[in-house]
Design an enzyme around this catalytic site. Structure first.
Site, PDB file in Angstrom:
ATOM      1  N   LYS A   1      12.184  10.507 -30.651  1.00 45.67           N
ATOM      2  CA  LYS A   1      13.251  11.132 -29.871  1.00 45.67           C
ATOM      3  C   LYS A   1      14.584  10.422 -30.134  1.00 45.67           C
ATOM      4  CE  LYS A   1      14.551  12.065 -25.092  1.00 45.67           C
ATOM      5  NZ  LYS A   1      14.171  12.074 -23.690  1.00 45.67           N
TER       6      LYS A   1
ATOM      7  N   GLU B   1       9.248   0.212 -33.903  1.00 52.85           N
ATOM      8  CA  GLU B   1       7.952   0.405 -34.575  1.00 52.85           C
ATOM      9  C   GLU B   1       8.036   1.581 -35.556  1.00 52.85           C
ATOM     10  OE1 GLU B   1       8.397   0.074 -31.330  1.00 52.85           O
ATOM     11  OE2 GLU B   1       6.802  -1.145 -30.417  1.00 52.85           O
TER      12      GLU B   1
ATOM     13  N   GLY C   1       9.841  11.773 -23.440  1.00 53.29           N
ATOM     14  CA  GLY C   1       8.909  11.484 -24.540  1.00 53.29           C
ATOM     15  C   GLY C   1       7.492  11.897 -24.218  1.00 53.29           C
ATOM     16  N   ARG C   2       7.028  11.554 -23.011  1.00 55.86           N
ATOM     17  CA  ARG C   2       5.619  11.835 -22.662  1.00 55.86           C
ATOM     18  C   ARG C   2       5.406  13.289 -22.268  1.00 55.86           C
ATOM     19  NH1 ARG C   2       8.298   8.429 -19.538  1.00 55.86           N
ATOM     20  NH2 ARG C   2       8.677   8.853 -17.355  1.00 55.86           N
TER      21      ARG C   2
ATOM     22  N   GLU D   1       3.253   5.860 -17.251  1.00 61.75           N
ATOM     23  CA  GLU D   1       4.676   5.661 -17.549  1.00 61.75           C
ATOM     24  C   GLU D   1       5.527   6.451 -16.550  1.00 61.75           C
ATOM     25  OE1 GLU D   1       6.448   4.682 -21.743  1.00 61.75           O
ATOM     26  OE2 GLU D   1       6.819   6.796 -21.427  1.00 61.75           O
TER      27      GLU D   1
ATOM     28  N   HIS E   1     -23.214   5.232 -20.758  1.00 56.71           N
ATOM     29  CA  HIS E   1     -24.011   4.098 -21.245  1.00 56.71           C
ATOM     30  C   HIS E   1     -23.166   2.839 -21.345  1.00 56.71           C
ATOM     31  CE1 HIS E   1     -27.549   6.547 -22.095  1.00 56.71           C
ATOM     32  NE2 HIS E   1     -26.650   7.512 -22.308  1.00 56.71           N
TER      33      HIS E   1
ATOM     34  N   LYS F   1      10.767  -5.008 -25.047  1.00 54.64           N
ATOM     35  CA  LYS F   1      11.415  -4.670 -26.330  1.00 54.64           C
ATOM     36  C   LYS F   1      12.514  -5.682 -26.633  1.00 54.64           C
ATOM     37  CE  LYS F   1      11.068   0.377 -25.817  1.00 54.64           C
ATOM     38  NZ  LYS F   1      11.804   1.606 -25.700  1.00 54.64           N
TER      39      LYS F   1
HETATM   40  O1  LIG Z   1      10.333   8.967 -29.421  1.00 51.84           O
HETATM   41  P1  LIG Z   1      10.900   7.610 -29.364  1.00 51.84           P
HETATM   42  O2  LIG Z   1      12.356   7.590 -29.003  1.00 51.84           O
HETATM   43  O3  LIG Z   1      10.641   6.859 -30.659  1.00 51.84           O
HETATM   44  O4  LIG Z   1      10.169   6.832 -28.208  1.00 51.84           O
HETATM   45  C1  LIG Z   1       8.808   6.585 -28.236  1.00 51.84           C
HETATM   46  C2  LIG Z   1       8.271   6.164 -26.897  1.00 51.84           C
HETATM   47  O5  LIG Z   1       8.928   4.994 -26.460  1.00 51.84           O
HETATM   48  C3  LIG Z   1       9.146   5.038 -25.054  1.00 51.84           C
HETATM   49  O6  LIG Z   1      10.489   5.219 -24.837  1.00 51.84           O
HETATM   50  C4  LIG Z   1       8.668   3.799 -24.388  1.00 51.84           C
HETATM   51  O7  LIG Z   1       9.131   2.688 -25.029  1.00 51.84           O
HETATM   52  C5  LIG Z   1       8.346   6.243 -24.590  1.00 51.84           C
HETATM   53  O8  LIG Z   1       8.795   6.774 -23.405  1.00 51.84           O
HETATM   54  C6  LIG Z   1       8.474   7.144 -25.765  1.00 51.84           C
HETATM   55  O9  LIG Z   1       7.536   8.169 -25.749  1.00 51.84           O
END
Ligand SMILES: O=P(O)(O)OC[C@H]1O[C@](O)(CO)[C@@H](O)[C@@H]1O
Length: 542
Positions: free
Chosen positions: A205, A211, A266-267, A352, A383, A506
């Site tokens: 987003k 990452e 995002g979620r 979240e 199990h 972060k």
């Molecule tokens: O889509 P992006 O901006 O890379 O964010 C990834 C994820 O990181 C977050 O902001 C949490 O760090 C989530 O809410 C989101 O889904």
């Protein structure tokens, strides 16, 4: 008035005292119609909530609480595009992502539905071209592998839905999902792939998530090492983002970018362009069927009266257990191998959203908020950890999710489906009704084992039964949980749509990294972390 000062809240507290240890055995014995009355239907989903520790009075009091907290009003404000995400001052309009063409949903005076459909059309066109082989890689070969790079909401949704809908997916293509900044993730996802036939979908987003950008940069290096021409990026990398500037800075042409908007959290984004990898896998028609499923539940949530409103009911039941039974956790137990990632997806959606300690006014809450969500597919969990569910000291309300029909392509393996579902039904029964000491004794069990072999029961479950795990049903299931989470956040008075709690880690990671790599002094690093950093550097021979 604060939640815990409301007469409706206090009435529930008093009701809880009166409820005491009332057992589901008694509730069923006292009401022959209970099973028939405590069930609802939404879309294709049959919801049985008879095995809950509730009476008609409980349900009435919970509904009154929802009314007192203005759940319906907040829901209407969401659908009306108001900025209900108060800390970020944003609208919350994931419901617009599945609104049919022609419907009008406005925020800040702008109808967003045409924008949504323009992106869906662009995604459909792209997916068709990749799936048919018309979209060629740089050397003219067709794309056989699609690797989605993203994390959190930009990974969990498409990865979960791809697993869920594997039987609908292009079986002659490979789909992989890379999220972890651990290089092992990208390594394992690419080690057996041919770069000439591989397409990377960079999903973020913000397009600033460390990452994702780290993995995307490494993926570009990997691709260019084989393709040996910068121009290849245009054929092997596309982006899904709200941040055009950053996408271009990364080197992806904005013609190959699929957009969405800041009113999609995002979620809550798997049905936006973030679902592009899923759409390539299952095709535009199945993707739109999934959107239809979402929309069915949206309409139910928007219009059904509170006593028939399934997401509201599920949310209120959760609050009943958390605040009045000290339940801290909620288990989601799908009896489907294809839903292996469903609970992990819900963990972000729920935790979240509702893992919050202050209300919308910034005041610390004096009641518990979001549960710890966990679970894995049945029968595997049986199990492993079901022991705790049956005989442990904690109440863990659980959702049992199952399907009447196995997927067609299982062939003769579909014969195992009855056994799978027998387990689901048996678990709901065992959790609710248990097995008394008398029943154990009557089986001739040695006295020293009687206590250990007794099952207290009274462990609440919702059973969700659908005809089959189709794209539409998947959309219905996800929307059900989205609106359940909404309902709970509304009652608790928290902002379910921000996620400030992920920020500190972060910032600190960025600060600590130079200490690991260069041995840099990190101001303010505590003694324990300093010692760990020193040990780490020694172990790395630095
Ligand atoms: O889509 P992006 O901006 O890379 O964010 C990834 C994820 O990181 C977050 O902001 C949490 O760090 C989530 O809410 C989101 O889904």
């Amino acid at each position: 008035m604060r939640l815990n000062q409301l007469p409706e809240w206090n009435a529930l507290g008093k009701h809880r005292e009166e409820f005491g240890d009332t057992h589901l055995r008694e509730l069923f014995a006292a009401d022959a119609d209970r099973a028939a009355r405590y069930r609802l239907k939404v879309g294709d989903l049959q919801i049985d909530y008879a095995k809950h520790l509730v009476t008609d009075d409980t349900l009435r009091l919970l509904r009154e609480l929802a009314e007192a907290r203005g759940v319906a009003e907040l829901r209407d404000a969401m659908f009306a595009g108001e900025h209900i995400n108060v800390t970020e001052d944003r609208a919350v309009l994931h419901v617009a992502l599945r609104a049919p063409r022609g419907e009008v949903i406005e925020t800040d005076g702008h109808d967003v539905v045409p924008d949504v459909h323009a992106v869906l059309d662009k995604m459909s066109d792209f997916s068709d071209r990749v799936r048919s082989g018309e979209w060629k890689g740089h050397t003219g070969r067709r794309i056989r592998n699609v690797v989605n790079i993203g994390i959190g909401g930009s990974d969990l949704g498409p990865a979960m839905a791809y697993e869920a809908l594997r039987p609908w997916s292009a079986r002659d293509m490979v789909f992989r999902f890379v999220s972890n900044v651990d290089g092992a993730d990208l390594h394992e996802a690419t080690r057996d792939l041919d770069a000439e036939e591989t397409l990377f979908i960079i999903s973020s987003k913000t397009f600033t998530t460390v990452e994702t950008i780290t993995n995307a940069t490494a993926a570009r290096r990997w691709a260019l090492a084989a393709l040996k021409d910068e121009a290849a990026v245009a054929k092997h990398f596309v982006a899904v983002s709200t941040n055009k500037e950053k996408v271009e800075e990364f080197g992806i042409d904005s013609a190959n970018m699929f957009g969405f908007w800041d009113w999609v959290g995002g979620r809550y984004s798997m049905d936006s362009a973030i679902g592009l990898s899923l759409m390539v896998a299952v095709g535009p028609d199945a993707f739109r069927e999934m959107l239809d499923g979402f929309h069915t539940v949206d309409e139910h949530f928007r219009t059904a009266p509170v006593e028939e409103n399934v997401p509201m009911l599920m949310g209120l039941l959760g609050i009943w257990y958390e605040s009045f039974f000290d339940a801290q956790a909620h288990a989601v137990l799908p009896y489907s191998h294809y839903l292996s990632k469903f609970t992990a997806y819900l963990q972000q959606l729920d935790m979240e959203s509702n893992g919050k300690r202050v209300d919308k006014e910034g005041e610390p809450v004096e009641w518990t908020t979001g549960p710890i969500v966990w679970g894995t597919p049945g029968t595997n969990g049986q199990h492993a950890y079901y022991q705790l569910l049956h005989q442990g000291t904690k109440v863990v309300p659980a959702d049992l999710i199952g399907f009447a029909r196995p997927v067609a392509e299982l062939g003769e393996l579909a014969g195992q489906h009855d056994l799978l579902m027998a387990n689901l039904f048996a678990q709901g029964q065992a959790l609710a009704f248990g097995k008394t000491a008398e029943e154990v004794r009557a089986e001739g069990v040695a006295e020293h084992q009687v206590a250990a072999r007794t099952f207290p029961g009274n462990r609440p479950t919702t059973t969700v039964l659908a005809p089959e795990l189709s794209p539409k049903v998947l959309g219905e299931l996800i929307a059900l949980y989205e609106h359940k989470v909404f309902t709970q956040g509304a009652v608790w008075g928290i902002d379910s749509f921000d996620q400030w709690g992920v920020e500190l880690g972060k910032v600190l990671a960025k600060r600590v990294e130079p200490a690991l790599t260069e041995g840099a002094e990190v101001p303010g690093l505590d003694a324990s972390t300093q010692a760990l950093v020193r040990e780490y550097r020694e172990l790395r021979g630095r």
